[in-house]
Enzyme design. Structure first.
Site, mmCIF file in Angstrom:
data_model
loop_
_atom_site.group_PDB
_atom_site.id
_atom_site.type_symbol
_atom_site.label_atom_id
_atom_site.label_comp_id
_atom_site.label_asym_id
_atom_site.label_seq_id
_atom_site.Cartn_x
_atom_site.Cartn_y
_atom_site.Cartn_z
ATOM 1 N N VAL A 1 -22.578 -7.905 -10.289
ATOM 2 C CA VAL A 1 -22.819 -7.430 -11.637
ATOM 3 C C VAL A 1 -24.265 -6.991 -11.764
ATOM 4 O O VAL A 1 -25.182 -7.711 -11.368
ATOM 5 C CB VAL A 1 -22.521 -8.539 -12.656
ATOM 6 C CG1 VAL A 1 -22.764 -8.042 -14.055
ATOM 7 C CG2 VAL A 1 -21.095 -8.993 -12.509
ATOM 8 N N ASP B 1 -7.877 -18.474 -23.223
ATOM 9 C CA ASP B 1 -9.074 -19.079 -22.645
ATOM 10 C C ASP B 1 -10.261 -18.918 -23.584
ATOM 11 O O ASP B 1 -11.334 -18.510 -23.177
ATOM 12 C CB ASP B 1 -9.363 -18.425 -21.286
ATOM 13 C CG ASP B 1 -10.389 -19.214 -20.502
ATOM 14 O OD1 ASP B 1 -10.572 -20.413 -20.805
ATOM 15 O OD2 ASP B 1 -11.013 -18.642 -19.596
ATOM 16 N N LYS C 1 -20.150 -3.835 -13.625
ATOM 17 C CA LYS C 1 -19.528 -4.819 -12.748
ATOM 18 C C LYS C 1 -18.800 -4.084 -11.629
ATOM 19 O O LYS C 1 -17.862 -3.340 -11.882
ATOM 20 C CB LYS C 1 -18.545 -5.641 -13.557
ATOM 21 C CG LYS C 1 -17.855 -6.715 -12.782
ATOM 22 C CD LYS C 1 -16.888 -7.388 -13.734
ATOM 23 C CE LYS C 1 -15.869 -8.204 -12.995
ATOM 24 N NZ LYS C 1 -16.444 -9.362 -12.364
ATOM 25 N N GLY D 1 -25.779 -11.023 -11.127
ATOM 26 C CA GLY D 1 -24.823 -12.039 -10.726
ATOM 27 C C GLY D 1 -23.939 -11.486 -9.636
ATOM 28 O O GLY D 1 -23.767 -10.272 -9.521
ATOM 29 N N SER D 2 -23.410 -12.381 -8.816
ATOM 30 C CA SER D 2 -22.464 -11.908 -7.819
ATOM 31 C C SER D 2 -21.585 -13.067 -7.409
ATOM 32 O O SER D 2 -21.884 -14.221 -7.694
ATOM 33 C CB SER D 2 -23.192 -11.325 -6.617
ATOM 34 O OG SER D 2 -23.908 -12.332 -5.966
ATOM 35 N N GLY D 3 -20.523 -12.721 -6.784
ATOM 36 C CA GLY D 3 -19.587 -13.745 -6.337
ATOM 37 C C GLY D 3 -18.501 -13.039 -5.589
ATOM 38 O O GLY D 3 -18.638 -11.851 -5.285
ATOM 39 N N SER D 4 -17.438 -13.712 -5.300
ATOM 40 C CA SER D 4 -16.411 -13.049 -4.508
ATOM 41 C C SER D 4 -15.716 -11.963 -5.331
ATOM 42 O O SER D 4 -15.130 -11.045 -4.793
ATOM 43 C CB SER D 4 -15.409 -14.065 -4.000
ATOM 44 O OG SER D 4 -14.799 -14.693 -5.101
ATOM 45 N N PHE D 5 -15.804 -12.047 -6.660
ATOM 46 C CA PHE D 5 -15.191 -11.012 -7.492
ATOM 47 C C PHE D 5 -15.932 -9.686 -7.389
ATOM 48 O O PHE D 5 -15.414 -8.646 -7.708
ATOM 49 C CB PHE D 5 -15.159 -11.457 -8.956
ATOM 50 C CG PHE D 5 -16.528 -11.711 -9.529
ATOM 51 C CD1 PHE D 5 -17.275 -10.658 -10.027
ATOM 52 C CD2 PHE D 5 -17.062 -12.988 -9.548
ATOM 53 C CE1 PHE D 5 -18.546 -10.890 -10.536
ATOM 54 C CE2 PHE D 5 -18.321 -13.215 -10.055
ATOM 55 C CZ PHE D 5 -19.072 -12.162 -10.548
ATOM 56 N N GLY D 6 -17.182 -9.733 -6.946
ATOM 57 C CA GLY D 6 -17.976 -8.520 -6.886
ATOM 58 C C GLY D 6 -19.378 -8.812 -7.350
ATOM 59 O O GLY D 6 -19.818 -9.959 -7.343
#
Ligand SMILES: *[C@@H]1O[C@H](CO)[C@@H](O)[C@H](O)[C@H]1NC(C)=O
Ligand SMILES: *[C@@H]1O[C@H](CO)[C@@H](O)[C@H](O)[C@H]1NC(C)=O
Ligand SMILES: *[C@@H]1O[C@H](CO)[C@@H](O)[C@H](O)[C@H]1NC(C)=O
Ligand SMILES: *[C@@H]1O[C@H](CO)[C@@H](O)[C@H](O)[C@H]1NC(C)=O
Ligand SMILES: *[C@@H]1O[C@H](CO)[C@@H](O)[C@H](O)[C@H]1NC(C)=O
Ligand SMILES: *[C@@H]1O[C@H](CO)[C@@H](O)[C@H](O)[C@H]1NC(C)=O
Ligand SMILES: *[C@@H]1O[C@H](CO)[C@@H](O)[C@H](O)[C@H]1NC(C)=O
Length: 923
Positions: A734, A855, A749, A727-732
């Site tokens: 994985v 959450d 991560k 997985g990836s995204g602007s957070f970094g």
């Protein structure tokens, strides 16, 4: 007069208005004419853009809704046009979380000069039609999911100045056709799956100023021709499989600021005149190669040098201290894992020259052949020094008192040398110390009580030395301590209560192989977060305190080779996380409680050499002979046959007296004699074994758990390979990783740290996360904070891997998944509910600072292979806001969190933690 002038003014006004209206009309006419002229081109741009929109399948921020018929396309989000021709010049949709492919119609946007679609989730192929964009100067498709080759047609975009395809999964080689892109100034292909060799024709790009080819699978050599790029400023080819020498022509590019060839198979020597050839160097990285020879002696001429890293090569010789000492800007100096030094006195004299490097923050000579003593000039090293690692050398003598001058140190490593005498009390002046490694030396004398003054300490390693005296109770002041390792010393006295009250201890408390006496204080139950307790091989006596069962996070409990007596406490049934229990070699008695067989996590149990009696259970752990050791308990009976215990009498109430006859007495007597002989033999063996056990005490508990290096992470994730990317995204990004030494599967991560402050606060964050431990919380195994091969900060978190993904995916299986087995029974659901409740109970009532989850939802509940629930993403925000006093930290964290909460649709949130990757893992 008055009247006349008024009329006059009216007239002027009228004339003015008339003129104005005429002017307006003419401009309107003019622009209509212009519009009709460009209408055709305009229309094709509009159609092309609409076609581009059509290929976008997900748009969480809804940016594409502005691409509608009610407004002109030049006003659509991300579209910029030429002011008069209204032809599209720029398409900029960076970081919009768009998913989809890129329509070939972009090739119809004839006048496009720039495309910026970086940091989205575009996939498929990069359309070859882009080759029709003759005016294109900037192309940024970085941080997407392109997997296909680089289209050869891009070679027709002759105006291209920036080609940025970094961080995709692009395969194949760099097409030779691209050699025509002679206007390229920046070629950034970092972080893909590119193969083949680095084309020599890149050397013809005379305008090139930055070349980033790192983190691919390039092989072969670095071509001599690259040395022709006379204006090159940034040269980065690290993390490939390059296996040549670095051609001398490269060292001839005097404009280079950043030079990185780290983590390849490069060999040869570094030129002695490196500093003269590359006088503009700021960063030089060549770690993890096979370079031989000496450290260049001309570094003083590269006077702007800030970071110099030669780690993990085969360099020999001494350190040219005088040269390096003149580098006033030096921040980072890393020589670790080489063959530097002569193993003789004076090897470390270069320290005296480093006194003028007043900005130095990191100095490592770890794992070399440096000998001799630590010179007094240690005291003159920069007080900016944060990390000083001298471990695994041949350093003798004592640790100078002046170590106390380096007041900003947060990491001090001296382990596995030949240091002796006592550790000076001045060490307590290092108030910012976080990690202290002193293990494996010949230190003697007491453990300095001043260590208790270092309240920031999280890891304290003093094992394998000759420390004597008792454990100073002042260590109880180190309220952040996660690891305390004092095993294998000559410590005497009792275990201070202060120590067992240190509830921060969450990774390990090891005081094995000493001469400690007295009982294990009942306060040990306060170590509620502890994972490993090792107090084996001491002289501890008394009963095992039943409070130990409050340490519900315990996975490894080693109590063997002491003088404990009494029974196994009934309360141990609460130790549900326990994986290994060693209580052999004590004087324990009584029956083996049934519940031990029901401890689900238990993988190894050693009960040998005690006085246990009665029937051995057969269930659970007891059903597997290779997981249990019961030898040396002569009054035990029953169990599974493989354990070779004698069968229990049918009914122990019925004494066998009636059966006594000379026919049985004689064999029994013989058997008794035999048993005595055998037990003498075993006792002798066990005495021998005891000394051997000293080395075996780490058992399956892994050292890597306590710290993991960048290179270990690289290894475990196959060099952060795309195959491991989950997985990836602007957070970094994985990655799924496998720790090579033991095959443990983990989730790594890697945080994408754009913001300065975020990086600084990382350690605090990890500390906070790590002190929260519960069987039903997703466990952060470790964290790695380091510098990557580009010299950038590298931060990652390592989590345990959850085989069964999120509860969400079980409760609401997506339609496309075939999920015949994905049904939870009522009992399973109940258990999950209980697990979640206990996690919340822990967060609310048993943490140092209460934590509110905020959450909780199925997405954040992850299931391990046994369907035990682990709550993830547990109110990070709350925890961090409440525990951090550092305002800059809270600010950066809160801004990050605010940026994600609310904006991101359900299923895509958890920006900061790990649920998303876990979910992805299931797909
Ligand atoms: C783009 O141009 C090609 C060739 O000129 C044409 O066939 C195609 O229909 C155009 N696409 C759009 C969306 O206008
Ligand atoms: C078209 O986009 C504009 C700008 O975002 C928006 O205000 C408007 O509501 C949109 N119209 C339609 C019909 O979606
Ligand atoms: C570089 O350019 C020169 C002159 O234009 C040409 O002869 C040579 O073949 C080019 N080199 C490569 C490797 O393409
Ligand atoms: C280095 O540059 C100089 C002058 O530009 C040139 O004469 C020399 O041949 C170059 N050396 C190498 C090894 O390319
Ligand atoms: C290198 O530095 C030394 C002293 O710092 C200086 O004397 C010498 O001229 C420099 N050499 C070059 C080639 O700049
Ligand atoms: C440090 O710098 C001073 C002044 O620039 C100089 O006099 C001194 O010799 C230098 N010391 C070392 C050890 O290089
Ligand atoms: C600990 O610090 C206090 C004050 O900072 C000081 O008075 C004391 O001597 C220190 N203790 C030790 C053992 O160094």
């Amino acid at each position: 007069m008055m009247e006349h002038s008024r009329i006059n003014r009216k007239l002027v006004l009228f004339k003015f208005l008339h003129g104005f209206i005429l002017l307006c009309m003419s401009t309107c006419l003019e622009s209509t004419a212009l519009r009709s002229l460009t209408l055709l081109g305009n229309e094709s741009d509009r159609l092309a853009l609409l076609d581009f929109k059509k290929k976008i399948t997900a748009d969480p921020f809804d940016v594409m809704s502005s691409w509608n018929h009610s407004i002109h396309f030049c006003n659509w989000v991300g579209v910029s046009c030429h002011r008069s021709t209204k032809r599209v010049l720029m398409l900029n949709l960076i970081s919009k979380k768009l998913v989809g492919s890129i329509s070939p119609s972009v090739g119809n946007l004839t006048y496009l000069t720039g495309i910026n679609l970086g940091d989205n989730n575009f996939h498929g192929e990069i359309p070859p039609e882009m080759g029709r964009l003759q005016s294109l100067q900037y192309l940024n498709l970085s941080h997407n999911s392109f997997r296909e080759k680089i289209p050869t047609n891009l070679s027709q975009c002759a105006q291209l100045r920036l080609l940025n395809l970094q961080y995709n999964h692009i395969k194949g080689s760099i097409p030779n056709q691209l050699s025509s892109l002679l206007n390229l100034e920046h070629l950034w292909l970092y972080g893909n799956n590119l193969t083949g060799t680095i084309p020599p024709w890149i050397g013809n790009f005379s305008l090139l100023s930055s070349l980033y080819l790192g983190e691919n699978n390039f092989q072969g050599s670095i071509a001599n021709e690259l040395g022709h790029i006379t204006g090159l400023v940034e040269f980065s080819v690290e993390l490939n499989n390059l296996s040549s020498i670095v051609p001398s022509s490269i060292y001839n590019i005097s404009s280079i600021h950043i030079f990185s060839v780290a983590e390849n198979q490069l060999h040869g020597e570094l030129p002695p005149n490196l500093g003269i050839m590359l006088p503009n160097l700021v960063k030089f990285f060549c770690g993890m190669n096979k370079f031989t020879g000496n450290i260049p002696v001309s570094l003083s001429n590269a006077s702007r040098l800030q970071r110099f890293d030669l780690a993990a090569n085969k360099l020999t010789g001494s350190v040219p201290g005088e040269d390096i000492g003149s580098l006033k800007s030096l921040v980072w100096l890393n020589f670790e894992s080489n063959r530097l030094g002569n193993g003789k006195n004076g090897d470390l004299n270069f320290f005296s020259f480093l006194a003028n490097c007043t900005s130095l923050e990191t100095l490592s000579i770890f794992q070399n052949h440096f000998g001799g003593g630590i010179p007094g000039s240690l005291a003159n090293l920069s007080t900016q020094l944060k990390s000083l690692t001298l471990g695994e050398n041949l350093i003798h003598g004592s640790l100078p008192n002046s170590i106390g001058n380096l007041i900003n140190l947060n990491r001090l490593g001296m382990e596995r040398n030949y240091l002796d005498h006592s550790v000076p009390n001045e060490i307590g002046k290092l108030q910012k110390l976080v990690v202290l490694f002193l293990g494996g030396n010949k230190f003697s004398g007491p453990i300095p009580s001043s260590l208790g003054n270092i309240t920031s300490l999280t890891k304290l390693y003093m094992e394998d030395n000759g420390f004597s005296g008792s454990i100073p109770p002042s260590l109880g002041n180190c309220r952040d301590l996660l690891i305390l390792s004092l095993s294998n010393n000559n410590l005497t006295g009792t275990i201070p209560k202060e120590l067992t009250k240190l509830s921060s201890l969450s990774i390990s408390l090891e005081i094995a192989d000493n001469y400690l006496t007295g009982s294990l204080p009942s306060e040990v139950g306060d170590l509620v977060h502890l994972t490993m307790l090792n107090i084996s091989n001491n002289k501890l006596s008394g009963e095992i305190p039943s409070t130990l069962s409050r340490c519900v996070s315990l996975e490894f409990l080693y109590l063997e080779a002491n003088k404990f007596e009494g029974k196994i406490p009934q309360s141990f049934k609460d130790l549900r996380a326990l994986e290994e229990l060693y209580i052999s070699d004590n004087n324990l008695s009584g029956q083996i409680p049934e519940f031990i067989g029901k401890l689900e996590a238990l993988k190894y149990l050693n009960l040998s050499y005690n006085n246990f009696e009665g029937e051995l259970p057969k269930e659970g752990i007891f059903s597997n002979a290779s997981s249990v050791s019961v030898v040396g308990n002569h009054r035990l009976c029953g169990g599974i046959p493989q354990l070779h215990l004698h069968p229990c009498p049918k009914n122990s109430q019925h004494s066998s007296r009636g059966l006594l006859s000379s026919k049985v007495v004689i064999p029994i007597a013989c058997a008794l004699a035999f048993i005595i002989v055998v037990s003498c033999f075993f006792i002798a063996c066990s005495m021998l074994k005891k000394s051997r056990d000293r080395h075996a005490t780490t058992r399956s508990y892994k050292d890597w758990k306590s710290s993991v290096s960048y290179s270990e992470l690289v290894k475990s994730t196959n060099g952060f390979s795309v195959d491991n990317l989950i997985g990836s995204g602007s957070f970094g990004s994985v990655y799924k990783g496998v720790i090579p030494s033991d095959g443990t599967i983990v989730v790594v991560k890697v945080l994408n740290l754009q913001q300065e402050g975020a990086s600084k606060s990382f350690i605090d964050e990890c500390k906070a996360l790590r002190s929260v431990r519960h069987r039903n919380l997703l466990k952060i195994i470790t964290a790695c904070s380091s510098i990557d091969n580009q010299g950038k900060d590298f931060k990652s978190l390592v989590f345990e891997f959850m085989e069964n993904g999120s509860l969400d995916s079980w409760l609401y299986p997506r339609c496309e998944e075939e999920s015949p087995n994905k049904r939870l029974s009522f009992m399973q659901r109940l258990n999950i509910a209980i697990d979640v409740a206990s996690a919340l109970d822990y967060l609310h009532h048993h943490c140092e600072t209460s934590i509110v989850h905020c959450d909780l939802k199925p997405n954040n509940v992850l299931l391990d292979k046994d369907l035990v629930a682990h709550v993830g993403d547990f109110g990070l925000a709350r925890l961090l806001f409440e525990t951090s006093n550092d305002s800059s930290f809270s600010q950066t964290m809160s801004s990050q969190l605010k940026g994600s909460i609310g904006y991101i649709p359900p299923g895509m949130n958890n920006e900061f933690l790990f649920s998303v990757p876990i979910n992805l893992l299931l797909n």
